[in-house]
Design a protein around this motif. Structure first.
Motif, PDB file in Angstrom:
ATOM      1  N   ALA A 123      41.914  39.906  89.032  1.00  0.00           N
ATOM      2  CA  ALA A 123      40.807  40.211  89.948  1.00  0.00           C
ATOM      3  C   ALA A 123      39.473  40.381  89.225  1.00  0.00           C
ATOM      4  O   ALA A 123      38.418  40.416  89.859  1.00  0.00           O
ATOM      5  CB  ALA A 123      41.126  41.485  90.732  1.00  0.00           C
ATOM      6  N   ALA A 124      39.523  40.482  87.892  1.00  0.00           N
ATOM      7  CA  ALA A 124      38.311  40.655  87.086  1.00  0.00           C
ATOM      8  C   ALA A 124      37.500  39.362  87.062  1.00  0.00           C
ATOM      9  O   ALA A 124      38.004  38.298  87.459  1.00  0.00           O
ATOM     10  CB  ALA A 124      38.697  41.071  85.668  1.00  0.00           C
ATOM     11  N   PRO A 125      36.234  39.429  86.625  1.00  0.00           N
ATOM     12  CA  PRO A 125      35.461  38.188  86.449  1.00  0.00           C
ATOM     13  C   PRO A 125      36.269  37.159  85.667  1.00  0.00           C
ATOM     14  O   PRO A 125      36.972  37.505  84.719  1.00  0.00           O
ATOM     15  CB  PRO A 125      34.228  38.670  85.676  1.00  0.00           C
ATOM     16  CG  PRO A 125      34.046  40.084  86.125  1.00  0.00           C
ATOM     17  CD  PRO A 125      35.438  40.625  86.290  1.00  0.00           C
ATOM     18  N   ASP A 126      36.165  35.911  86.063  1.00  0.00           N
ATOM     19  CA  ASP A 126      37.024  34.834  85.574  1.00  0.00           C
ATOM     20  C   ASP A 126      37.123  34.798  84.055  1.00  0.00           C
ATOM     21  O   ASP A 126      36.124  34.636  83.349  1.00  0.00           O
ATOM     22  CB  ASP A 126      36.499  33.492  86.087  1.00  0.00           C
ATOM     23  CG  ASP A 126      37.461  32.364  85.797  1.00  0.00           C
ATOM     24  OD1 ASP A 126      38.676  32.595  85.883  1.00  0.00           O
ATOM     25  OD2 ASP A 126      36.996  31.258  85.467  1.00  0.00           O
ATOM     26  N   GLY A 127      38.363  34.967  83.555  1.00  0.00           N
ATOM     27  CA  GLY A 127      38.621  34.842  82.132  1.00  0.00           C
ATOM     28  C   GLY A 127      38.209  36.038  81.294  1.00  0.00           C
ATOM     29  O   GLY A 127      38.343  35.995  80.062  1.00  0.00           O
ATOM     30  N   ALA A 128      37.741  37.119  81.920  1.00  0.00           N
ATOM     31  CA  ALA A 128      37.229  38.251  81.142  1.00  0.00           C
ATOM     32  C   ALA A 128      38.340  39.009  80.429  1.00  0.00           C
ATOM     33  O   ALA A 128      38.151  39.483  79.309  1.00  0.00           O
ATOM     34  CB  ALA A 128      36.441  39.202  82.045  1.00  0.00           C
ATOM     35  N   ILE A 129      39.497  39.159  81.078  1.00  0.00           N
ATOM     36  CA  ILE A 129      40.608  39.907  80.491  1.00  0.00           C
ATOM     37  C   ILE A 129      41.744  38.932  80.185  1.00  0.00           C
ATOM     38  O   ILE A 129      42.358  38.378  81.089  1.00  0.00           O
ATOM     39  CB  ILE A 129      41.086  41.021  81.440  1.00  0.00           C
ATOM     40  CG1 ILE A 129      39.953  42.021  81.690  1.00  0.00           C
ATOM     41  CG2 ILE A 129      42.306  41.737  80.858  1.00  0.00           C
ATOM     42  CD1 ILE A 129      40.258  43.065  82.740  1.00  0.00           C
ATOM     43  N   SER A 130      42.021  38.745  78.899  1.00  0.00           N
ATOM     44  CA  SER A 130      42.977  37.712  78.501  1.00  0.00           C
ATOM     45  C   SER A 130      44.327  38.257  78.053  1.00  0.00           C
ATOM     46  O   SER A 130      45.279  37.490  77.902  1.00  0.00           O
ATOM     47  CB  SER A 130      42.382  36.857  77.380  1.00  0.00           C
ATOM     48  OG  SER A 130      41.950  37.669  76.294  1.00  0.00           O
ATOM     49  N   VAL A 131      44.420  39.565  77.830  1.00  0.00           N
ATOM     50  CA  VAL A 131      45.669  40.174  77.363  1.00  0.00           C
ATOM     51  C   VAL A 131      45.955  41.422  78.184  1.00  0.00           C
ATOM     52  O   VAL A 131      45.042  42.188  78.506  1.00  0.00           O
ATOM     53  CB  VAL A 131      45.582  40.522  75.859  1.00  0.00           C
ATOM     54  CG1 VAL A 131      46.624  41.564  75.466  1.00  0.00           C
ATOM     55  CG2 VAL A 131      45.751  39.268  75.016  1.00  0.00           C
ATOM     56  N   VAL A 132      47.237  41.609  78.517  1.00  0.00           N
ATOM     57  CA  VAL A 132      47.682  42.780  79.267  1.00  0.00           C
ATOM     58  C   VAL A 132      48.840  43.441  78.524  1.00  0.00           C
ATOM     59  O   VAL A 132      49.807  42.765  78.151  1.00  0.00           O
ATOM     60  CB  VAL A 132      48.133  42.378  80.692  1.00  0.00           C
ATOM     61  CG1 VAL A 132      48.965  43.473  81.331  1.00  0.00           C
ATOM     62  CG2 VAL A 132      46.919  42.055  81.552  1.00  0.00           C
TER      63      VAL A 132
END
Length: 216
Positions: A123-132
């Motif tokens: 749901a974050a801006p596209d591609g902003a968070i790449s690892v969980v």
């Protein structure tokens, strides 16, 4: 010597999103369904806690479910709520977008489930968070440093080049122990008055340069 900002590592509940009221509301609902009693104070005491601790507290309050089932039931209710709307904390989306534009990767390191964290990453801006990194992705959750160390490892960066953002005492302990430069953004939990971290009242108006300055 100036250290370059390599990545930003985010706590999720209460930091990226204002989800603690949702958790507490679902704790109340689950306790009521089982004829137990619950209070806002009990919910706030669990902010940043391992889900096992939440299960133990709710069992003591009268919820007659095994720990795994209790946690799964509670998380499912919160996830269903987040699928309807994501309550982003002030300034978060803008800062995530700015980091993305400058090519600085971000990760989530949370005591909540991998599924929930992935929902927020998507749901974050596209591609902003790449690892969980969720609770099931580590052997020890916060306050152990493992979640943050694992996030840095997956991003392929040195933890000393990372900034971690937190809102709870357990989370601060985890981030500080990992070696990341650490920001406390107060929300629902009562935080230490001082420590080897920087306190920002809000992320609103903060920039990538502000984050990078913490490594200088």
């Amino acid at each position: 010597m100036t250290t370059t900002l390599a990545a930003v590592l985010w706590d999720m509940d209460g930091t990226l999103i204002d989800s603690e009221p949702i958790w507490i509301a679902q704790q109340f609902a689950l306790a009521e369904q089982h004829g137990g009693t619950w209070s806002t104070e009990q919910g706030l005491a669990l902010v940043g806690a391992d889900m096992h601790d939440t299960a133990v507290a709710m069992q003591a309050a009268g919820v007659e479910l095994e720990s795994a089932e209790l946690v799964a039931t509670l998380e499912r209710a919160v996830i269903d709520s987040l699928r309807e709307t994501v309550p982003w904390r002030p300034g978060v989306r803008e800062l995530l977008a700015a980091l993305r534009r400058q090519g600085i990767p971000c990760a989530i390191a949370t005591t909540s489930s991998h599924e929930m964290a992935t929902l927020i990453a998507d749901a974050a801006p596209d591609g902003a968070i790449s690892v969980v990194v969720g609770s099931e992705d580590v052997v020890q959750t916060k306050p152990s440093p493992e979640p943050y160390l694992r996030a840095a490892e997956l991003l392929g960066v040195r933890i000393e080049q990372c900034v971690a953002v937190e809102d709870s005492p357990n989370g601060l302990a985890s981030a500080l122990a990992s070696g990341a430069a650490t920001i406390a953004v107060p929300n629902d939990a009562v935080l230490p008055a001082a420590g080897a971290f920087t306190t920002w009242p809000t992320l609103e108006g903060r920039t990538v340069a502000d984050l990078a300055a913490l490594l200088e």
